[in-house]
Design a protein around this motif. Sequence first.
Motif, PDB file in Angstrom:
ATOM      1  N   GLU A  87      -2.610   5.339   9.322  1.00 25.37           N
ATOM      2  CA  GLU A  87      -3.200   6.657   9.070  1.00 25.37           C
ATOM      3  C   GLU A  87      -3.962   6.739   7.758  1.00 25.37           C
ATOM      4  O   GLU A  87      -4.920   7.502   7.650  1.00 25.37           O
ATOM      5  CB  GLU A  87      -2.111   7.732   9.059  1.00 25.37           C
ATOM      6  CG  GLU A  87      -1.504   8.004  10.400  1.00 25.37           C
ATOM      7  CD  GLU A  87      -0.424   9.073  10.357  1.00 25.37           C
ATOM      8  OE1 GLU A  87      -0.172   9.674   9.286  1.00 25.37           O
ATOM      9  OE2 GLU A  87       0.168   9.319  11.414  1.00 25.37           O
ATOM     10  N   ASP A  88      -3.544   6.000   6.759  1.00 29.59           N
ATOM     11  CA  ASP A  88      -4.088   6.169   5.420  1.00 29.59           C
ATOM     12  C   ASP A  88      -5.077   5.101   4.986  1.00 29.59           C
ATOM     13  O   ASP A  88      -5.548   5.114   3.855  1.00 29.59           O
ATOM     14  CB  ASP A  88      -2.944   6.232   4.400  1.00 29.59           C
ATOM     15  CG  ASP A  88      -2.073   7.447   4.614  1.00 29.59           C
ATOM     16  OD1 ASP A  88      -2.633   8.541   4.799  1.00 29.59           O
ATOM     17  OD2 ASP A  88      -0.840   7.305   4.628  1.00 29.59           O
ATOM     18  N   VAL A  89      -5.419   4.191   5.855  1.00 27.34           N
ATOM     19  CA  VAL A  89      -6.405   3.158   5.523  1.00 27.34           C
ATOM     20  C   VAL A  89      -7.778   3.730   5.864  1.00 27.34           C
ATOM     21  O   VAL A  89      -8.156   3.808   7.031  1.00 27.34           O
ATOM     22  CB  VAL A  89      -6.131   1.847   6.279  1.00 27.34           C
ATOM     23  CG1 VAL A  89      -7.176   0.798   5.909  1.00 27.34           C
ATOM     24  CG2 VAL A  89      -4.732   1.334   5.972  1.00 27.34           C
ATOM     25  N   GLY A  90      -8.484   4.177   4.844  1.00 29.92           N
ATOM     26  CA  GLY A  90      -9.754   4.874   5.082  1.00 29.92           C
ATOM     27  C   GLY A  90      -9.484   6.133   5.894  1.00 29.92           C
ATOM     28  O   GLY A  90      -8.593   6.912   5.578  1.00 29.92           O
TER      29      GLY A  90
ATOM     30  N   PHE B 263      -0.782  12.169  -3.093  1.00 30.87           N
ATOM     31  CA  PHE B 263      -0.035  12.775  -1.983  1.00 30.87           C
ATOM     32  C   PHE B 263       0.705  11.660  -1.255  1.00 30.87           C
ATOM     33  O   PHE B 263       0.330  10.494  -1.346  1.00 30.87           O
ATOM     34  CB  PHE B 263      -0.957  13.559  -1.033  1.00 30.87           C
ATOM     35  CG  PHE B 263      -2.086  12.764  -0.443  1.00 30.87           C
ATOM     36  CD1 PHE B 263      -1.950  12.125   0.785  1.00 30.87           C
ATOM     37  CD2 PHE B 263      -3.302  12.671  -1.107  1.00 30.87           C
ATOM     38  CE1 PHE B 263      -2.991  11.395   1.327  1.00 30.87           C
ATOM     39  CE2 PHE B 263      -4.353  11.951  -0.564  1.00 30.87           C
ATOM     40  CZ  PHE B 263      -4.196  11.311   0.660  1.00 30.87           C
ATOM     41  N   PRO B 264       1.784  12.019  -0.546  1.00 32.46           N
ATOM     42  CA  PRO B 264       2.585  10.990   0.107  1.00 32.46           C
ATOM     43  C   PRO B 264       1.837  10.348   1.285  1.00 32.46           C
ATOM     44  O   PRO B 264       0.986  10.992   1.913  1.00 32.46           O
ATOM     45  CB  PRO B 264       3.824  11.729   0.593  1.00 32.46           C
ATOM     46  CG  PRO B 264       3.475  13.171   0.563  1.00 32.46           C
ATOM     47  CD  PRO B 264       2.349  13.355  -0.406  1.00 32.46           C
ATOM     48  N   PRO B 265       2.165   9.103   1.569  1.00 31.91           N
ATOM     49  CA  PRO B 265       1.502   8.427   2.680  1.00 31.91           C
ATOM     50  C   PRO B 265       1.953   8.981   4.028  1.00 31.91           C
ATOM     51  O   PRO B 265       3.046   9.520   4.167  1.00 31.91           O
ATOM     52  CB  PRO B 265       1.944   6.966   2.519  1.00 31.91           C
ATOM     53  CG  PRO B 265       3.267   7.049   1.830  1.00 31.91           C
ATOM     54  CD  PRO B 265       3.159   8.254   0.922  1.00 31.91           C
ATOM     55  N   GLY B 266       1.080   8.825   5.002  1.00 29.31           N
ATOM     56  CA  GLY B 266       1.431   9.154   6.381  1.00 29.31           C
ATOM     57  C   GLY B 266       2.079   7.942   7.029  1.00 29.31           C
ATOM     58  O   GLY B 266       2.684   7.101   6.356  1.00 29.31           O
ATOM     59  N   THR B 267       1.921   7.822   8.321  1.00 28.88           N
ATOM     60  CA  THR B 267       2.478   6.691   9.059  1.00 28.88           C
ATOM     61  C   THR B 267       1.540   5.504   8.938  1.00 28.88           C
ATOM     62  O   THR B 267       0.374   5.572   9.338  1.00 28.88           O
ATOM     63  CB  THR B 267       2.676   7.056  10.542  1.00 28.88           C
ATOM     64  OG1 THR B 267       3.548   8.173  10.618  1.00 28.88           O
ATOM     65  CG2 THR B 267       3.262   5.898  11.320  1.00 28.88           C
TER      66      THR B 267
ATOM     67  N   THR C 151      -9.564  -1.740  -3.409  1.00 24.19           N
ATOM     68  CA  THR C 151     -10.666  -0.910  -3.915  1.00 24.19           C
ATOM     69  C   THR C 151     -10.600   0.563  -3.498  1.00 24.19           C
ATOM     70  O   THR C 151     -11.371   1.364  -4.016  1.00 24.19           O
ATOM     71  CB  THR C 151     -12.013  -1.452  -3.413  1.00 24.19           C
ATOM     72  OG1 THR C 151     -12.118  -1.248  -2.005  1.00 24.19           O
ATOM     73  CG2 THR C 151     -12.197  -2.924  -3.774  1.00 24.19           C
ATOM     74  N   GLY C 152      -9.766   0.895  -2.524  1.00 28.86           N
ATOM     75  CA  GLY C 152      -9.744   2.253  -2.000  1.00 28.86           C
ATOM     76  C   GLY C 152     -10.773   2.492  -0.917  1.00 28.86           C
ATOM     77  O   GLY C 152     -10.868   3.584  -0.372  1.00 28.86           O
ATOM     78  N   GLU C 153     -11.567   1.470  -0.557  1.00 27.69           N
ATOM     79  CA  GLU C 153     -12.583   1.553   0.487  1.00 27.69           C
ATOM     80  C   GLU C 153     -12.269   0.522   1.572  1.00 27.69           C
ATOM     81  O   GLU C 153     -12.134  -0.653   1.261  1.00 27.69           O
ATOM     82  CB  GLU C 153     -13.977   1.277  -0.091  1.00 27.69           C
ATOM     83  CG  GLU C 153     -14.435   2.277  -1.113  1.00 27.69           C
ATOM     84  CD  GLU C 153     -14.699   3.647  -0.521  1.00 27.69           C
ATOM     85  OE1 GLU C 153     -15.124   3.727   0.648  1.00 27.69           O
ATOM     86  OE2 GLU C 153     -14.451   4.639  -1.236  1.00 27.69           O
TER      87      GLU C 153
ATOM     88  N   MET D 254       0.822  -1.198   0.000  1.00 28.59           N
ATOM     89  CA  MET D 254       0.000   0.000   0.000  1.00 28.59           C
ATOM     90  C   MET D 254       0.863   1.258   0.000  1.00 28.59           C
ATOM     91  O   MET D 254       0.613   2.200  -0.745  1.00 28.59           O
ATOM     92  CB  MET D 254      -0.922   0.012   1.223  1.00 28.59           C
ATOM     93  CG  MET D 254      -1.844   1.224   1.260  1.00 28.59           C
ATOM     94  SD  MET D 254      -2.629   1.461   2.858  1.00 28.59           S
ATOM     95  CE  MET D 254      -1.342   2.326   3.740  1.00 28.59           C
ATOM     96  N   THR D 255       1.895   1.263   0.838  1.00 26.14           N
ATOM     97  CA  THR D 255       2.750   2.441   0.973  1.00 26.14           C
ATOM     98  C   THR D 255       3.504   2.726  -0.324  1.00 26.14           C
ATOM     99  O   THR D 255       3.626   3.880  -0.729  1.00 26.14           O
ATOM    100  CB  THR D 255       3.727   2.259   2.150  1.00 26.14           C
ATOM    101  OG1 THR D 255       2.954   2.033   3.337  1.00 26.14           O
ATOM    102  CG2 THR D 255       4.593   3.468   2.350  1.00 26.14           C
ATOM    103  N   GLU D 256       3.988   1.672  -0.990  1.00 29.78           N
ATOM    104  CA  GLU D 256       4.712   1.847  -2.249  1.00 29.78           C
ATOM    105  C   GLU D 256       3.855   2.509  -3.326  1.00 29.78           C
ATOM    106  O   GLU D 256       4.329   3.338  -4.097  1.00 29.78           O
ATOM    107  CB  GLU D 256       5.214   0.503  -2.773  1.00 29.78           C
ATOM    108  CG  GLU D 256       6.405  -0.042  -2.025  1.00 29.78           C
ATOM    109  CD  GLU D 256       6.809  -1.413  -2.537  1.00 29.78           C
ATOM    110  OE1 GLU D 256       6.440  -1.782  -3.672  1.00 29.78           O
ATOM    111  OE2 GLU D 256       7.492  -2.124  -1.782  1.00 29.78           O
TER     112      GLU D 256
END
Length: 176
Positions: free
Chosen positions: A79-82, A35-39, A170-172, A25-27
Amino acid sequence: MSERSLSSAWLSSWARAVSGVLGEMTEEFESRHGFPPGTNQMRLADHGDQETVRVLGSEARASADLVTFYGSIGEVSWEDVGNGYFIHPPRDVLEHFAVYGAVRAGERQEPCGLVIGSNGGGLSYVVGPEGSVHRTRAASLDDAELDRVADDLRDFLQLLEQSLARFVATGEPGYL
Protein backbone atom coordinates in the motif's frame (compact mmCIF):
# COMPACT_ATOMS: atom_id res chain seq x y z
CA MET A 1 11.47 -25.05 -18.66
CA SER A 2 13.62 -22.12 -19.78
CA GLU A 3 16.10 -20.42 -17.48
CA ARG A 4 13.69 -17.47 -17.35
CA SER A 5 10.78 -19.61 -16.14
CA LEU A 6 9.71 -19.21 -12.56
CA SER A 7 10.48 -21.93 -10.08
CA SER A 8 9.46 -22.40 -6.48
CA ALA A 9 13.11 -21.97 -5.45
CA TRP A 10 13.47 -18.67 -7.34
CA LEU A 11 10.18 -17.39 -5.89
CA SER A 12 11.26 -18.36 -2.39
CA SER A 13 14.50 -16.44 -2.80
CA TRP A 14 12.64 -13.44 -4.24
CA ALA A 15 10.12 -13.53 -1.38
CA ARG A 16 12.90 -13.59 1.25
CA ALA A 17 14.70 -10.65 -0.34
CA VAL A 18 11.54 -8.58 -0.73
CA SER A 19 10.32 -9.40 2.79
CA GLY A 20 13.56 -8.06 4.24
CA VAL A 21 13.25 -4.77 2.37
CA LEU A 22 9.54 -4.50 3.27
CA GLY A 23 10.44 -5.00 6.93
CA GLU A 24 13.04 -2.24 6.74
CA MET A 25 10.56 0.09 5.02
CA THR A 26 7.82 -0.60 7.56
CA GLU A 27 10.13 -0.01 10.54
CA GLU A 28 11.19 3.41 9.26
CA PHE A 29 7.94 4.41 7.60
CA GLU A 30 6.26 6.52 10.30
CA SER A 31 9.43 8.44 11.19
CA ARG A 32 10.11 9.19 7.48
CA HIS A 33 6.55 9.97 6.36
CA GLY A 34 4.78 11.19 9.51
CA PHE A 35 1.97 8.62 9.56
CA PRO A 36 1.79 4.89 10.27
CA PRO A 37 2.24 2.42 7.43
CA GLY A 38 -0.65 0.59 5.84
CA THR A 39 -0.53 -3.04 4.76
CA ASN A 40 2.79 -3.89 3.16
CA GLN A 41 3.08 -7.62 2.88
CA MET A 42 3.50 -10.59 0.69
CA ARG A 43 1.25 -13.47 1.66
CA LEU A 44 2.40 -16.98 0.86
CA ALA A 45 -0.05 -19.22 -0.95
CA ASP A 46 -2.39 -21.33 1.13
CA HIS A 47 -4.36 -24.43 0.16
CA GLY A 48 -7.27 -22.34 -1.16
CA ASP A 49 -4.94 -20.35 -3.42
CA GLN A 50 -3.41 -23.55 -4.77
CA GLU A 51 -6.84 -25.02 -5.50
CA THR A 52 -7.94 -21.83 -7.27
CA VAL A 53 -4.80 -21.71 -9.38
CA ARG A 54 -5.60 -25.15 -10.78
CA VAL A 55 -8.85 -23.71 -12.11
CA LEU A 56 -7.02 -20.65 -13.44
CA GLY A 57 -4.63 -22.91 -15.31
CA SER A 58 -7.36 -24.99 -16.91
CA GLU A 59 -10.34 -22.66 -17.42
CA ALA A 60 -8.58 -19.32 -17.86
CA ARG A 61 -5.53 -20.74 -19.63
CA ALA A 62 -3.11 -18.95 -17.29
CA SER A 63 0.56 -19.02 -18.27
CA ALA A 64 2.76 -21.65 -16.64
CA ASP A 65 4.67 -18.93 -14.76
CA LEU A 66 1.45 -17.48 -13.35
CA VAL A 67 0.42 -20.93 -12.13
CA THR A 68 3.87 -21.37 -10.53
CA PHE A 69 3.68 -17.91 -8.94
CA TYR A 70 0.29 -18.52 -7.36
CA GLY A 71 1.42 -21.95 -6.20
CA SER A 72 3.95 -20.14 -3.98
CA ILE A 73 2.69 -16.60 -3.39
CA GLY A 74 -0.96 -15.88 -2.69
CA GLU A 75 -0.97 -12.08 -2.77
CA VAL A 76 1.24 -8.99 -2.81
CA SER A 77 -0.07 -5.84 -1.13
CA TRP A 78 2.30 -2.88 -0.91
CA GLU A 79 0.00 0.00 0.00
CA ASP A 80 2.76 2.46 0.83
CA VAL A 81 5.22 1.93 -2.02
CA GLY A 82 4.48 4.99 -4.13
CA ASN A 83 0.75 4.89 -4.91
CA GLY A 84 0.78 1.18 -4.09
CA TYR A 85 1.39 -2.10 -5.92
CA PHE A 86 -0.92 -5.07 -5.71
CA ILE A 87 -0.87 -8.57 -7.15
CA HIS A 88 -4.36 -9.81 -6.47
CA PRO A 89 -5.04 -13.23 -4.93
CA PRO A 90 -5.88 -15.94 -7.47
CA ARG A 91 -9.55 -16.06 -6.43
CA ASP A 92 -9.87 -12.38 -7.44
CA VAL A 93 -8.16 -13.07 -10.77
CA LEU A 94 -10.51 -15.99 -11.41
CA GLU A 95 -13.56 -13.97 -10.35
CA HIS A 96 -12.59 -11.09 -12.65
CA PHE A 97 -12.12 -13.56 -15.51
CA ALA A 98 -15.50 -15.19 -14.80
CA VAL A 99 -17.34 -11.86 -14.76
CA TYR A 100 -15.49 -9.86 -17.44
CA GLY A 101 -13.56 -12.44 -19.44
CA ALA A 102 -10.05 -12.08 -20.78
CA VAL A 103 -8.40 -8.81 -21.85
CA ARG A 104 -6.53 -8.19 -25.11
CA ALA A 105 -2.83 -8.43 -24.31
CA GLY A 106 0.14 -8.08 -26.59
CA GLU A 107 -0.12 -8.49 -30.34
CA ARG A 108 -3.10 -10.85 -30.25
CA GLN A 109 -6.44 -9.77 -31.62
CA GLU A 110 -8.55 -12.01 -29.41
CA PRO A 111 -8.88 -11.42 -25.65
CA CYS A 112 -6.41 -13.65 -23.86
CA GLY A 113 -4.86 -11.80 -20.90
CA LEU A 114 -5.70 -12.08 -17.22
CA VAL A 115 -5.88 -9.08 -14.90
CA ILE A 116 -3.57 -10.01 -12.03
CA GLY A 117 -3.02 -6.76 -10.21
CA SER A 118 -3.14 -3.01 -10.04
CA ASN A 119 -1.43 0.03 -8.66
CA GLY A 120 -2.88 2.62 -6.35
CA GLY A 121 -3.32 4.95 -9.31
CA GLY A 122 -6.02 2.74 -10.84
CA LEU A 123 -3.94 1.11 -13.56
CA SER A 124 -4.20 -2.66 -14.01
CA TYR A 125 -1.55 -5.28 -14.74
CA VAL A 126 -2.41 -7.97 -17.27
CA VAL A 127 -0.51 -11.19 -18.00
CA GLY A 128 -0.71 -12.53 -21.53
CA PRO A 129 -0.90 -16.26 -22.26
CA GLU A 130 2.81 -16.36 -23.12
CA GLY A 131 3.62 -14.66 -19.80
CA SER A 132 4.35 -11.06 -20.84
CA VAL A 133 3.08 -8.40 -18.42
CA HIS A 134 1.22 -5.30 -19.58
CA ARG A 135 -0.11 -2.21 -17.81
CA THR A 136 -3.22 -0.29 -18.81
CA ARG A 137 -2.78 3.35 -19.80
CA ALA A 138 -6.00 4.38 -18.05
CA ALA A 139 -8.06 3.09 -15.14
CA SER A 140 -10.72 1.51 -17.38
CA LEU A 141 -10.34 -1.93 -18.92
CA ASP A 142 -12.98 -1.19 -21.56
CA ASP A 143 -11.03 -1.11 -24.83
CA ALA A 144 -7.92 -0.59 -22.72
CA GLU A 145 -4.69 0.38 -24.35
CA LEU A 146 -1.85 -1.61 -22.83
CA ASP A 147 1.87 -1.03 -22.60
CA ARG A 148 4.20 -3.98 -22.22
CA VAL A 149 6.15 -3.49 -18.98
CA ALA A 150 7.91 -6.87 -18.74
CA ASP A 151 8.74 -9.75 -21.05
CA ASP A 152 7.70 -12.26 -18.43
CA LEU A 153 6.50 -12.57 -14.85
CA ARG A 154 10.03 -13.02 -13.51
CA ASP A 155 11.07 -9.72 -15.10
CA PHE A 156 7.94 -8.06 -13.65
CA LEU A 157 8.74 -9.32 -10.14
CA GLN A 158 12.29 -8.04 -10.46
CA LEU A 159 10.94 -4.64 -11.53
CA LEU A 160 8.66 -4.63 -8.48
CA GLU A 161 11.64 -5.43 -6.28
CA GLN A 162 13.62 -2.59 -7.86
CA SER A 163 10.70 -0.21 -7.32
CA LEU A 164 10.56 -1.21 -3.66
CA ALA A 165 14.32 -0.73 -3.20
CA ARG A 166 14.19 2.64 -4.98
CA PHE A 167 11.28 3.72 -2.78
CA VAL A 168 13.14 2.79 0.40
CA ALA A 169 16.26 4.65 -0.79
CA THR A 170 14.70 7.76 -2.33
CA GLY A 171 10.97 7.88 -1.55
CA GLU A 172 10.19 7.47 -5.29
CA PRO A 173 9.19 4.08 -6.70
CA GLY A 174 9.84 4.80 -10.38
CA TYR A 175 7.56 4.25 -13.37
CA LEU A 176 6.11 0.75 -12.88
